[in-house]
Scaffold this active site. Structure first.
Site, short mmCIF file in Angstrom:
data_model
loop_
_atom_site.label_atom_id
_atom_site.label_comp_id
_atom_site.label_asym_id
_atom_site.label_seq_id
_atom_site.Cartn_x
_atom_site.Cartn_y
_atom_site.Cartn_z
N TYR A 51 -6.73 -2.96 12.96
CA TYR A 51 -7.61 -1.86 12.54
C TYR A 51 -9.06 -2.07 12.97
O TYR A 51 -9.98 -1.79 12.21
CB TYR A 51 -7.52 -1.68 11.02
CG TYR A 51 -6.18 -1.11 10.60
CD1 TYR A 51 -5.96 0.26 10.64
CD2 TYR A 51 -5.15 -1.94 10.21
CE1 TYR A 51 -4.72 0.78 10.29
CE2 TYR A 51 -3.91 -1.42 9.85
CZ TYR A 51 -3.71 -0.06 9.89
OH TYR A 51 -2.50 0.47 9.54
N TRP A 104 -0.42 4.14 12.72
CA TRP A 104 -0.30 4.20 11.27
C TRP A 104 -1.12 5.37 10.78
O TRP A 104 -2.32 5.35 11.00
CB TRP A 104 -0.79 2.89 10.63
CG TRP A 104 -0.45 2.80 9.18
CD1 TRP A 104 -1.29 2.95 8.11
CD2 TRP A 104 0.85 2.53 8.64
NE1 TRP A 104 -0.60 2.79 6.94
CE2 TRP A 104 0.71 2.54 7.24
CE3 TRP A 104 2.11 2.32 9.20
CZ2 TRP A 104 1.81 2.33 6.38
CZ3 TRP A 104 3.18 2.10 8.35
CH2 TRP A 104 3.02 2.10 6.96
N LYS A 142 -4.34 7.97 6.55
CA LYS A 142 -4.31 7.65 7.98
C LYS A 142 -3.32 8.53 8.75
O LYS A 142 -3.08 8.30 9.93
CB LYS A 142 -3.98 6.17 8.19
CG LYS A 142 -5.08 5.25 7.67
CD LYS A 142 -4.93 3.82 8.12
CE LYS A 142 -5.97 2.94 7.46
NZ LYS A 142 -5.79 2.81 6.01
N GLU A 162 0.78 -0.94 14.04
CA GLU A 162 -0.17 -0.18 13.22
C GLU A 162 -1.52 -0.18 13.91
O GLU A 162 -1.94 -1.20 14.46
CB GLU A 162 -0.35 -0.80 11.81
CG GLU A 162 0.82 -0.58 10.89
CD GLU A 162 0.58 -1.05 9.45
OE1 GLU A 162 -0.60 -1.13 9.03
OE2 GLU A 162 1.57 -1.32 8.76
N ASP A 201 0.81 -1.21 0.00
CA ASP A 201 0.00 0.00 0.00
C ASP A 201 0.86 1.28 0.00
O ASP A 201 0.65 2.15 0.82
CB ASP A 201 -0.90 -0.05 1.25
CG ASP A 201 -1.88 1.10 1.31
OD1 ASP A 201 -2.33 1.55 0.25
OD2 ASP A 201 -2.20 1.54 2.44
N ASN A 210 -0.48 -5.36 13.84
CA ASN A 210 -1.11 -4.31 13.04
C ASN A 210 -2.62 -4.56 13.10
O ASN A 210 -3.09 -5.57 12.59
CB ASN A 210 -0.65 -4.39 11.58
CG ASN A 210 0.84 -4.09 11.41
OD1 ASN A 210 1.52 -3.78 12.37
ND2 ASN A 210 1.32 -4.18 10.19
N ASN A 239 6.76 -7.59 6.90
CA ASN A 239 5.55 -6.87 7.23
C ASN A 239 4.35 -7.61 6.68
O ASN A 239 4.23 -7.78 5.46
CB ASN A 239 5.56 -5.45 6.68
CG ASN A 239 4.30 -4.70 7.08
OD1 ASN A 239 4.10 -4.36 8.24
ND2 ASN A 239 3.41 -4.49 6.11
N GLU A 240 3.47 -8.02 7.56
CA GLU A 240 2.22 -8.67 7.19
C GLU A 240 2.35 -9.74 6.15
O GLU A 240 1.70 -9.70 5.11
CB GLU A 240 1.24 -7.62 6.71
CG GLU A 240 0.84 -6.75 7.84
CD GLU A 240 0.22 -5.48 7.39
OE1 GLU A 240 0.27 -5.20 6.20
OE2 GLU A 240 -0.30 -4.79 8.24
C1 CKU Z 1 -2.13 -0.18 6.05
C2 CKU Z 1 -3.34 -5.09 8.09
C3 CKU Z 1 -2.98 -3.81 7.62
C4 CKU Z 1 -1.70 -3.67 6.84
N1 CKU Z 1 -1.23 -2.32 6.75
C5 CKU Z 1 -0.09 -2.18 5.85
C6 CKU Z 1 0.19 -0.75 5.45
O1 CKU Z 1 1.18 -0.68 4.48
C7 CKU Z 1 -1.10 -0.13 4.94
O2 CKU Z 1 -0.89 1.18 4.49
C8 CKU Z 1 -2.39 -1.58 6.41
C9 CKU Z 1 -3.43 0.47 5.63
O3 CKU Z 1 -4.30 -0.21 5.11
O4 CKU Z 1 -3.58 1.68 5.83
#
Ligand code: CKU
Length: 605
Positions: A474, A557, A576, A512, A166, A472, A417-418
């Site tokens: 959300y 984040w 964000k 995040e 992203d 991370n 990362n993820e």
């Molecule tokens: C972020 C699970 C979320 C992963 N994360 C990675 C980051 O690079 C993205 O910008 C999510 C997001 O969706 O804002």
């Protein structure tokens, strides 16, 4: 072992580093012309600044979205005085891969867009004369290099990248280029590690040289007074009354390493070092034995016009904002940053979780979105291409740790990362990466990887490898946003209760959290995307963090809004940010400032 020294280029009585930043000739390779001879010089007169991403200067979309080879050219005089040295071109980064030519002859190549490399021009340079340097940079994405993505061809024949991540695929010569001369017999690398007990410190050193000679070390304090000296390439310096490097209260000694023989000094290399010990004990992160709670950000190297080009001005502003808001740390998501950022963090006493560019190891075209919701599982590490990907990843880990291991600011390694971590193919892959980091780092810093929500307490097969857990999450944004936020909180607590029940005895850091917010939008009562809703999401998420005593840090984040690929989910980028892309505060910055100024530095310990 790397074939060239990763030591930062400096000017000393024995070395020179000439910065080649400025306007370079530039040309896209669109396949219309015969580029086979461009190594000798590229046609046209277009000039572009180095360092910078090439994308955001031009007004036409085909140039911004260009995928393939782009060419850079400059002329340099290699001084006669360099004749008895080893001479290199040092690229602080070339994204994502580059071939370097001098006077039409190939001097070297490198793959991996966020770490430095050197190409030797010792035997190819014309000393005392003008030399033409040409660099071919390629920005295609694939699954054999990190970060991962793919490159497609549109029906009009134009190529396009599809990142599995992203952030916009900015590319080019985004960091400085140097002409470097190093003596033939020289200091190649230094491993330093620290043991601290009260004010007593032991500095263990291991200096590697290219060629024979006697190694000696001198340590100076911030007043320039000599604090210690030592002989030999391996040993321990004992300090009875050390001035420690502390969080937001840095103290830097200068270590001067000298290589000499009977004829005199062969090479000398100065390093600013901070004496501090990092360790994890139970759920605590300890710096010099004192627990620290991380407050800060996941960031990007991203700004208007420069794209991902390194800018000292933006770096300075970012540090001032981080100090203003009460942060003490950041993660270099999703790639190692320019070396100047670490030098500044060393000076300011900031803590860095250093991240290798291993992002997008999770197959899905909208990976960041699916990752947020837990969709998109696959056997990412069971592909034919996995061995190649692993090699690129191991090499990046080695380059990053070799480059960054002596920065006191760097307290941990984030190794992926993820990624897809639920499939059984993940564990052997991760194990090799984690082992490599431990093997290379003289300080054996804590290691982790950032886990997206589908890597949960019952699904992730790899979290046991981590010395601390990076989550991370959300809840309240990708999961149950808006009026459903109360359910988001219930789900979030349910997950945290499951982690708690595991009794891992490891610190958890939120690497995040947050939600998208348009700086233009206000609404009472709130709606998603409004500034009011960003406040509400954070209040809920912070409430959950505060309820679990093994949570030892929060890095929201993102620090600032940043550019991404265009699409339905992104309104000219990811919003964000706590700050806008122009580095002005959204409302939420004041909420965070109040919270972070109040939280004691050893919160929950
Ligand atoms: C972020 C699970 C979320 C992963 N994360 C990675 C980051 O690079 C993205 O910008 C999510 C997001 O969706 O804002």
């Amino acid at each position: 072992m790397l074939e060239y020294s990763m030591l930062y280029p400096v000017n000393t009585p024995t070395r020179t580093a000439v910065c080649l930043d400025g306007m370079w000739k530039f040309r896209l390779d669109n396949g219309h012309d015969d580029s086979s001879r461009w190594a000798h010089g590229i046609p046209g007169h277009d000039m572009i600044p180095v360092p910078a991403s090439f994308q955001d200067f031009y007004t036409d979309k085909d140039t911004r979205e260009f995928t393939g080879d782009v060419w850079y050219e400059t002329e340099i005089i290699v001084p006669m005085s360099m004749k008895d040295s080893d001479v290199f071109l040092r690229f602080s980064a070339a994204t994502h891969r580059a071939e370097v030519f001098i006077n039409g002859e190939k001097a070297g190549e490198h793959e991996g867009g966020f770490l430095p490399f050197m190409v030797s021009i010792t035997d190819k340079a014309r000393y005392g004369e003008t030399n033409k340097i040409v660099v071919k940079v390629n920005n295609e994405l694939n699954e054999t290099n990190i970060p991962c993505g793919r490159t497609i061809t549109l029906s009009n024949g134009k190529k396009m990248t599809k990142p599995y991540f992203d952030f916009y695929n900015y590319s080019g010569l985004q960091r400085s280029v140097f002409l470097v001369s190093i003596p033939k017999r020289s200091i190649f690398d230094a491993d330093l590690s620290y043991k601290v007990n009260g004010n007593v410190a032991d500095i263990t050193y291991n200096i590697r040289t290219a060629g024979e000679g006697r190694v000696s070390l001198k340590l100076f304090d911030e007043n320039g007074e000599k604090a210690a000296e030592a002989e030999g390439c391996k040993g321990t310096i004992h300090l009875e009354d050390a001035h420690l490097w502390q969080v937001l209260d840095a103290y830097l000694y200068k270590l001067v390493i000298t290589l000499s023989d009977d004829s005199g000094i062969l090479d000398t290399y100065p390093m600013e070092i901070g004496i501090r010990e990092v360790c994890i004990q139970g759920t605590d992160i300890l710096i010099n034995g004192k627990p620290v709670y991380l407050k800060g950000f996941g960031k990007h190297e991203d700004s208007d016009i420069m794209g991902r080009g390194f800018s000292r001005a933006v770096m300075k502003r970012d540090f001032e904002l981080m100090k203003w808001i009460g942060a003490n740390s950041f993660r270099t998501s999703h790639y190692p940053y320019d070396e100047e950022t670490y030098i500044m963090a060393d000076r300011e006493g900031f803590l860095i979780i250093d991240e290798v560019p291993a992002v997008g190891l999770f197959e899905s075209l909208v990976n960041f979105l699916d990752a947020g919701t837990g969709k998109g599982a696959s056997s990412f590490f069971a592909k034919e291409t996995t061995p190649q990907l692993l090699n690129a990843h191991l090499k990046a880990v080695e380059e990053m740790i070799t480059r960054d291991k002596n920065h006191p600011s760097v307290i941990a390694w984030s190794l992926l990362n993820e990624p897809e971590s639920k499939d059984e193919s993940s564990l052997p892959y991760f194990t090799k990466i984690f082992r490599k980091a431990l093997e290379i780092d003289p300080q054996k810093r804590p290691r982790s990887f950032a886990m997206e929500v589908s890597s949960g307490p019952d699904t992730c097969r790899c979290y046991q490898l981590c010395d601390f857990i990076e989550l991370n999450r959300y809840y309240g944004w990708y999961i149950k946003g808006g009026y459903e936020i109360s359910d988001a909180e219930v789900m979030f607590r349910r997950e945290m209760d499951q982690w708690k029940a595991k009794n891992l005895s490891k610190p958890f850091i939120f690497t995040e959290y947050g939600g998208d917010t348009l700086s233009s939008e206000h609404k009472l009562p709130s709606v998603m995307w409004s500034q009011e809703y960003q406040d509400e999401v954070l209040e809920m998420q912070h409430r959950v963090f505060d309820a679990y005593d093994f949570v030892k840090g929060e890095q929201i984040w993102n620090f600032a809004d940043f550019q991404t690929t265009e699409g339905l989910m992104r309104v000219n980028g990811n919003k964000k940010g706590v700050f806008t892309r122009q580095r002005q505060p959204k409302d939420v910055a004041f909420l965070l400032r109040r919270r972070w100024k109040e939280l004691p530095s050893g919160y929950k310990s």
